[in-house]
Design a protein around this motif. Structure first.
Motif, PDB file in Angstrom:
ATOM      1  N   GLY A 266       0.813  -1.307   0.012  1.00 27.94           N
ATOM      2  CA  GLY A 266      -0.109  -0.102   0.128  1.00 27.94           C
ATOM      3  C   GLY A 266       0.651   1.307   0.122  1.00 27.94           C
ATOM      4  N   PRO A 267       1.794   1.489   1.019  1.00 28.96           N
ATOM      5  CA  PRO A 267       2.527   2.691   1.066  1.00 28.96           C
ATOM      6  C   PRO A 267       3.574   2.895  -0.316  1.00 28.96           C
ATOM      7  CG  PRO A 267       2.748   1.538   3.093  1.00 28.96           C
ATOM      8  CD  PRO A 267       2.063   0.398   2.056  1.00 28.96           C
ATOM      9  N   VAL A 268       3.792   1.885  -0.995  1.00 25.94           N
ATOM     10  CA  VAL A 268       4.751   1.945  -2.148  1.00 25.94           C
ATOM     11  C   VAL A 268       4.029   2.101  -3.340  1.00 25.94           C
ATOM     12  CG1 VAL A 268       6.898   0.953  -0.779  1.00 25.94           C
ATOM     13  CG2 VAL A 268       5.305  -0.400  -2.290  1.00 25.94           C
ATOM     14  N   ARG A 269       2.825   1.711  -3.499  1.00 28.99           N
ATOM     15  CA  ARG A 269       2.150   1.583  -4.985  1.00 28.99           C
ATOM     16  C   ARG A 269       2.031   2.831  -5.334  1.00 28.99           C
ATOM     17  NH1 ARG A 269      -1.610  -2.064  -6.325  1.00 28.99           N
ATOM     18  NH2 ARG A 269      -1.986  -2.775  -4.098  1.00 28.99           N
ATOM     19  N   PRO A 270       2.003   4.088  -4.579  1.00 32.76           N
ATOM     20  CA  PRO A 270       1.936   5.288  -5.527  1.00 32.76           C
ATOM     21  C   PRO A 270       3.314   5.485  -6.248  1.00 32.76           C
ATOM     22  CG  PRO A 270       0.738   5.528  -3.707  1.00 32.76           C
ATOM     23  CD  PRO A 270       1.441   4.343  -3.345  1.00 32.76           C
ATOM     24  N   VAL A 271       4.437   5.139  -5.485  1.00 26.04           N
ATOM     25  CA  VAL A 271       5.925   5.527  -5.677  1.00 26.04           C
ATOM     26  C   VAL A 271       5.972   4.765  -7.133  1.00 26.04           C
ATOM     27  CG1 VAL A 271       8.163   5.062  -5.225  1.00 26.04           C
ATOM     28  CG2 VAL A 271       6.581   6.176  -3.452  1.00 26.04           C
ATOM     29  N   LEU A 272       5.710   3.508  -7.107  1.00 25.32           N
ATOM     30  CA  LEU A 272       5.779   2.445  -8.169  1.00 25.32           C
ATOM     31  C   LEU A 272       5.331   2.959  -9.354  1.00 25.32           C
ATOM     32  CD1 LEU A 272       5.978  -0.990  -6.454  1.00 25.32           C
ATOM     33  CD2 LEU A 272       7.849   0.338  -7.168  1.00 25.32           C
ATOM     34  N   VAL A 273       3.792   3.397  -8.981  1.00 22.32           N
ATOM     35  CA  VAL A 273       3.013   3.862 -10.331  1.00 22.32           C
ATOM     36  C   VAL A 273       3.856   5.161 -11.038  1.00 22.32           C
ATOM     37  CG1 VAL A 273       0.885   5.158 -11.140  1.00 22.32           C
ATOM     38  CG2 VAL A 273       0.822   2.896  -9.579  1.00 22.32           C
ATOM     39  N   LEU A 274       4.403   6.128 -10.108  1.00 22.61           N
ATOM     40  CA  LEU A 274       4.654   7.323 -10.428  1.00 22.61           C
ATOM     41  C   LEU A 274       6.029   6.940 -11.276  1.00 22.61           C
ATOM     42  CD1 LEU A 274       5.242  10.450 -10.352  1.00 22.61           C
ATOM     43  CD2 LEU A 274       6.443  10.050  -8.220  1.00 22.61           C
ATOM     44  N   LEU A 275       6.833   6.152 -10.665  1.00 27.98           N
ATOM     45  CA  LEU A 275       8.235   5.623 -11.424  1.00 27.98           C
ATOM     46  C   LEU A 275       7.834   5.029 -12.791  1.00 27.98           C
ATOM     47  CD1 LEU A 275      10.273   4.776  -8.355  1.00 27.98           C
ATOM     48  CD2 LEU A 275      10.323   6.760  -9.487  1.00 27.98           C
ATOM     49  N   PHE A 276       6.939   4.122 -12.729  1.00 26.59           N
ATOM     50  CA  PHE A 276       6.464   3.544 -14.082  1.00 26.59           C
ATOM     51  C   PHE A 276       6.200   4.568 -15.002  1.00 26.59           C
ATOM     52  CE2 PHE A 276       4.453   0.224 -16.607  1.00 26.59           C
ATOM     53  CZ  PHE A 276       5.308  -0.266 -16.969  1.00 26.59           C
ATOM     54  N   GLY A 277       5.308   5.531 -14.834  1.00 26.70           N
ATOM     55  CA  GLY A 277       4.826   6.509 -15.426  1.00 26.70           C
ATOM     56  C   GLY A 277       6.084   7.137 -16.286  1.00 26.70           C
TER      57      GLY A 277
END
Length: 805
Positions: A266-277
Motif C-alpha cells: 500500500g505505501p509504495v504503490r503510488p511510488v511505483l506507479v509514479l516511477l513507471f510513468g
C-alpha cells in the motif's frame, strides 16, 4: 532474411549512428525493464504462501480518530471466530524479541507470538513435530516453541532429535515441539518488526476485562468461495453488533479487512506507479530522439529508395525493409537495456530494501524478459513506421534527377521532426516538474521542527525479561541505576528512558477522561501515552511551556502526576492554564487514579515529520511501570562513537542483556522520509536523462536544419543580412519548438502530478513557483542547445555557402 542481412549491412555502414541510437534506446528500455522488475516483484509476483490471495489482515478501524490500521484484542478475535462464517481460520499474532541464552553469546532474536490457528491461516505444516494446540494458549502451558528452519540449522545444528529439547528465551525454558520447513516464510517486516525465527503461543485468554486492551494483530484465511467483499460486509455487521453490546469498549470501533498484498505494498504503490510513468516518458523521449535520427538518415537515402522503387520494389517491400531495420535497432537496444536493468535492479534492491522488505530479491525473470521484448518490438515497429512513412512521401523522380546534388538539397523542413522535438521537450518538462515538486517537498520536510533536537541523540531498546525481573521494583531499580551510571559518564549530557520513541513505528494510544468535562462513551479523546524517566524530555530537549518537569520525587508512593502536550492543553483548556487540572486514563481498572497535570511541554512529531504533533501524556515510569523501554542518550559529540560505551554500562549491570535497534535519532528521522527520498532520487535521475536526451534531440534538429539551409543562409549573407540576424533566425526557430513543448508539458504536468500527491508535503501539485522555475531552467538549457548550431550558421562564409550545392 534478405531484408535482415541488408539491415545489418546498413547499420554497420553507419557505426556512429548505430552506436548513438542503440545507446539511447538502451537507456529508455533498460530503465523501463528495471522499474518493471520491481513492479513484478512487488505487485505481480505471487507471495510465498499457499493461496496467498485468500489471506487477509483484520485491522481495527476507528474512522473518527483517523486510525484505520488499529490493533485488536484476543477478546475481539474470539468474538469474530464465534460469529463469522467467512473465515476458514483466524488468529492473533504479535512481535516477541527475547534474549536467547545458552547457545553461544546472548542474542536478541526476532520471534512472534501467535494464536493456535496461525499456521492454519498461513497454510503451513511442520517439517518436524507439531504446531500449537488450543490448550497451549493458556498461561502456564505456553512454554513451548516452534522453530524456523533457519534457526534450527543456525543455533541447533539441524539435529533431527531437536523435538523435546529445551531452549532459554529471556530466562524462561521453552520446549521445542516443532520445526517449520525450509520453504516456510515468516510474515515480513512491516507486519512483524523483523521476520520471525521462532514462534511461541500468545497465551492471552479472551475475557471482558481485556476487551479494550488492543495490542495484538489479527490475520485470517477466507473460506473457499467467499469473496473479499462478502467477508468485509459480514465483519462490518459483527462490529455493529459488538458496538451495541459493549458500548464502553467498542463504540466507534469497526473492522477493516485488507488483503495481504495490499497491506504490504500500500505505501509504495503510488511510488511505483509514479516511477513507471516516468520511465515510460523516458522511453518515449528516447524513441523520439532515435526517430529524429532515422528521419535525417532516411532523407539521405531518398535516392536509394527511388532506385529500389524504379527496379520494382513495392511500397510494402520498402516498408518491410524499414521495419526490419527499426526492429533490429531496438533489439540491440533491448539486449543492452537488459544488461543495464540487471545491474540497476541490484542497486534498486539495495536502496529499496526498507520499503520492499518482503522481496528477498528483484529477479530479471521470464516476465521481465517478455516485457522487455514487447517494448523493444513496439519501439522498433514505431521507428520503422516513422522511417517508412517519411521515405514513402518523397518525390522519387526528383530524387533520381538530383543524383548529383547533396542529400541536403532534397528537403529542407520536416514537420514530423519538429513534432518529435516538441514531444521530447514536453515529456522532459513533465518529469522536471515532478522532480521539482518532490525536491521542494523534501526541503519543506527538512525545515519542519520535530518538537525536539535530534542532533547528538543515541537510542537503543533495553527490554528486561520477566523471568529475571519478576517484580516491578526489580526492573525499576535497573533502569534507575542505568540512568545514574550514564549521567556520570564524560561525554554524556543527559540520559533518559521512554516506553515509546518518536519515529519508531510504535504507539500506545489510550482514551482519557477530563475532570469536569464528561464525554459520552465512544467520544472520549484519545491520546498517546508514554512512561518516561525524569531526564527523558531533557535528553530530547523538548521545551517546557508551563509548570514543571517530572523528577525523582514522582515515585510510586507519591501523588500521581502527568505532563501533557501543548496541543492537549490548548484543546481542553484553551483560555486557562492546564497545570493543576486532572485527567484519568481508561484502562478498565476500577482503581485507576486521577492524575494531576504538573507541566505542559511542546508537541512532538511522534509519527513522522509529515504528520501533525499529537496530543500526549507523559507519566513517570514508577507510576506507569514498563519493562520494555528505549534508552535515549544525548552526547556531546558523535553519538555513534558512544555506542560501545553505553553498551558496556548496560552489560555491567546485567551481562545477559542484549540491547537492540541501536540507531541515532537523525537516522530514525531520515528513515521516516526515506520513501520520498527514494522517489526523488529515481525521478531526478529520469528527469536528468530526459533533459539530456531532449537537449540532444533539439541540438540535432537545429544542426540538421542549418546543414539543410546552408545555401539559403549564404544567399541571405550575400544580400546584406548581418550575422546576428542569422543567429537570431536560427535561435528563434529552435526556441519556437521549445516554447510549444514547454507549454504542452505544463498542461500535461497538471494531470501527472496528481499521481504523486500522496508523496508531497507542504506543496501543491500545481505549485506556481516550481512550474515557472523549472520551465525557465529547461528554457535556458534548450537555448544553449540552439545557440551552438546558430553560431555555426552565423560564421558561414557567403561564397562557401553558395558553392554548397
Amino acid at each position: 532474411m534478405s531484408d535482415l542481412r541488408y539491415a545489418v549491412r546498413q547499420l554497420f555502414k553507419s557505426p556512429g549512428f548505430t552506436a548513438v541510437a542503440v545507446l539511447t534506446l538502451s537507456l529508455g528500455i533498460g530503465a523501463n525493464s528495471a522499474i518493471f522488475s520491481v513492479i513484478n516483484a512487488v505487485l505481480l509476483k505471487a507471495l510465498p504462501y499457499p493461496q496467498a490471495d485468500r489471506i487477509v489482515l483484520v485491522w481495527g478501524d476507528a474512522s473518527k480518530q483517523g486510525l484505520h490500521r488499529g490493533q485488536v484484542s484476543s477478546t475481539d478475535v474470539a468474538d469474530w471466530r464465534a460469529r463469522s462464517h467467512a473465515f476458514a481460520a483466524i488468529s492473533t499474532y504479535a512481535n516477541f524479541r527475547p534474549i536467547l541464552v545458552g547457545q553461544g553469546e546472548p542474542e536478541r532474536v526476532a520471534g512472534a507470538q501467535v494464536g493456535d490457528d496461525f499456521f492454519k491461516v498461513m497454510g503451513a505444516r511442520p517439517l518436524l513435530g507439531r504446531v500449537f494446540d488450543a490448550e497451549e494458549q493458556e498461561e502456564g502451558k505456553d512454554n513451548v516453541a516452534v522453530l524456523s528452519y533457519g534457526m534450527w540449522q543456525r543455533r541447533l545444528g539441524g539435529v533431527r532429535d531437536v523435538i523435546g529439547r529445551k531452549i532459554s528465551l529471556s530466562g524462561h525454558p521453552y520446549t521445542v515441539i516443532g520445526v517449520m520447513p525450509e520453504n516456510f516464510r515468516s510474515l515480513p517486516a512491516g507486519l512483524l518488526e523483523r521476520p520471525a525465527e521462532f514462534y511461541r503461543p500468545v497465551a492471552e485468554p479472551p475475557n471482558e476485562k481485556e476487551r479494550s486492551g488492543r495490542h495484538l494483530r489479527a490475520i485470517a484465511r477466507l473460506k473457499s468461495g467467499v469473496t473479499f467483499a462478502q467477508a468485509q460486509t459480514e465483519m462490518t455487521l459483527i462490529a455493529r453488533q459488538l458496538e451495541q453490546e459493549h458500548p464502553e469498549s467498542n463504540t466507534a470501533t469497526g473492522v477493516r479487512l485488507v488483503s495481504l498484498r495490499d497491506d504490504l505494498v500500500g505505501p509504495v504503490r503510488p511510488v511505483l506507479v509514479l516511477l513507471f510513468g516516468a520511465v515510460g516518458f523516458l522511453l518515449l523521449i528516447a524513441c523520439a530522439n532515435v526517430g529524429n535520427l532515422l528521419l535525417a538518415r532516411t532523407m539521405g537515402r531518398q535516392r536509394e529508395v527511388a532506385i529500389r522503387a524504379a527496379l520494382g520494389a513495392s511500397r510494402g517491400d520498402l516498408a518491410r525493409q524499414f521495419l526490419t531495420e527499426g526492429v533490429l535497432l531496438t533489439s540491440l537496444g533491448g539486449a543492452l537495456g537488459l544488461l543495464i536493468a540487471a545491474w540497476s535492479t541490484t542497486l534498486l534492491e539495495h536502496i529499496g530494501a526498507r520499503f520492499f522488505p518482503h522481496l528477498g530479491g528483484i529477479p530479471v525473470d521470464a516476465r521481465v524478459l517478455v516485457f522487455t521484448f514487447g517494448i523493444s518490438l513496439g519501439a522498433g515497429v514505431f521507428l520503422g513506421l516513422v522511417a517508412a512513412w517519411r521515405a514513402g512521401r518523397g518525390d522519387l523522380s526528383r530524387a533520381l534527377n538530383d543524383a548529383g546534388r547533396s542529400p541536403g538539397a532534397v528537403s529542407t523542413r520536416s514537420s514530423l521532426r519538429s513534432s518529435l522535438v516538441v514531444i521530447e521537450v514536453a515529456l522532459a518538462m513533465v518529469l522536471l516538474i515532478g522532480a521539482g515538486l518532490l525536491l521542494k517537498s523534501m526541503r519543506r520536510l527538512q525545515q519542519v521542527d520535530p518538537g525536539f533536537d535530534p542532533a547528538h541523540l543515541l537510542t537503543m531498546n533495553v527490554w528486561l525479561p520477566a523471568a529475571k525481573y519478576p517484580r516491578t521494583a526489580d526492573y525499576l531499580a535497573f533502569y534507575q541505576r542505568l540512568g545514574q551510571r550514564l549521567q556520570m559518564l564524560p561525554g554524556i549530557a543527559a540520559a533518559g528512558l521512554t516506553s515509546v520513541l518518536p519515529a519508531s513505528d510504535n504507539f500506545d494510544r489510550r482514551t482519557i477522561q477530563i475532570e469536569g468535562q464528561p464525554q459520552r462513551p465512544g467520544e472520549q479523546p484519545e491520546v498517546d501515552n508514554y512512561a518516561v524517566t525524569p531526564n527523558y524530555l531533557r535528553a530530547l530537549a523538548v521545551p517546557l511551556r508551563a509548570g514543571r518537569i517530572l523528577s525523582e520525587r514522582d515515585h510510586s508512593d507519591s501523588p500521581f502526576v502527568v505532563l501533557v502536550s501543548e496541543s492537549l492543553a490548548r484543546r481542553f483548556w484553551p483560555n486557562e492554564s492546564a497545570v493543576g487540572k486532572r485527567v484519568r486514563l481508561d484502562r478498565n481498572e476500577a482503581q485507576e487514579p486521577w492524575r494531576m497535570i504538573v507541566g505542559v511541554v511542546g508537541d512532538v512529531k511522534q509519527y513522522g515529520l509529515d504528520r501533525p504533533g499529537t496530543m500526549a501524556l507523559y507519566e513517570p515510569l514508577p507510576q506507569f511501570p514498563s519493562s520494555a523501554m528505549t534508552l535515549v542518550v544525548r552526547t556531546q559529540s558523535d553519538p555513534g562513537k558512544m555506542i560501545n560505551t553505553v553498551r558496556h554500562q548496560i552489560l555491567a549491570l546485567d551481562p545477559e542483556q542484549a540491547p537492540f535497534k541501536i540507531a541515532t535519532m537523525e537516522q530514525l528521522l531520515s528513515d521516516s522520509t526515506a520513501l520520498r527520498r527514494f522517489a526523488l532520487f529515481l525521478l531526478g535521475v529520469f528527469a536528468g536523462l530526459a533533459v539530456l536526451l531532449a537537449t540532444i534531440g533539439l541540438y540535432g534538429v537545429i544542426s540538421y536544419s542549418v546543414a539543410q539551409r546552408t545555401r539559403e543562409l549564404g544567399i541571405r549573407l550575400a544580400l546584406g543580412a548581418q550575422r546576428r540576424d542569422l543567429l537570431n533566425l536560427v535561435v528563434r526557430e529552435g526556441m519556437r519548438f521549445v516554447f510549444i513543448g514547454v507549454a504542452t508539458g505544463l498542461v500535461a504536468s497538471i494531470a501527472f502530478t496528481r499521481v504523486m500527491a500522496s508523496l508531497l508535503f507542504g506543496v501543491s501539485t500545481t505549485d506556481p513557483f516550481t512550474f515557472v522555475a523549472w520551465s525557465l531552467a529547461l528554457g535556458v538549457v534548450a537555448l544553449l542547445a540552439c545557440v551552438v548550431p546558430a553560431r555555426r550558421a552565423s560564421s558561414l562564409e557567403p561564397m562557401t555557402a553558395l558553392r554548397a550545392d
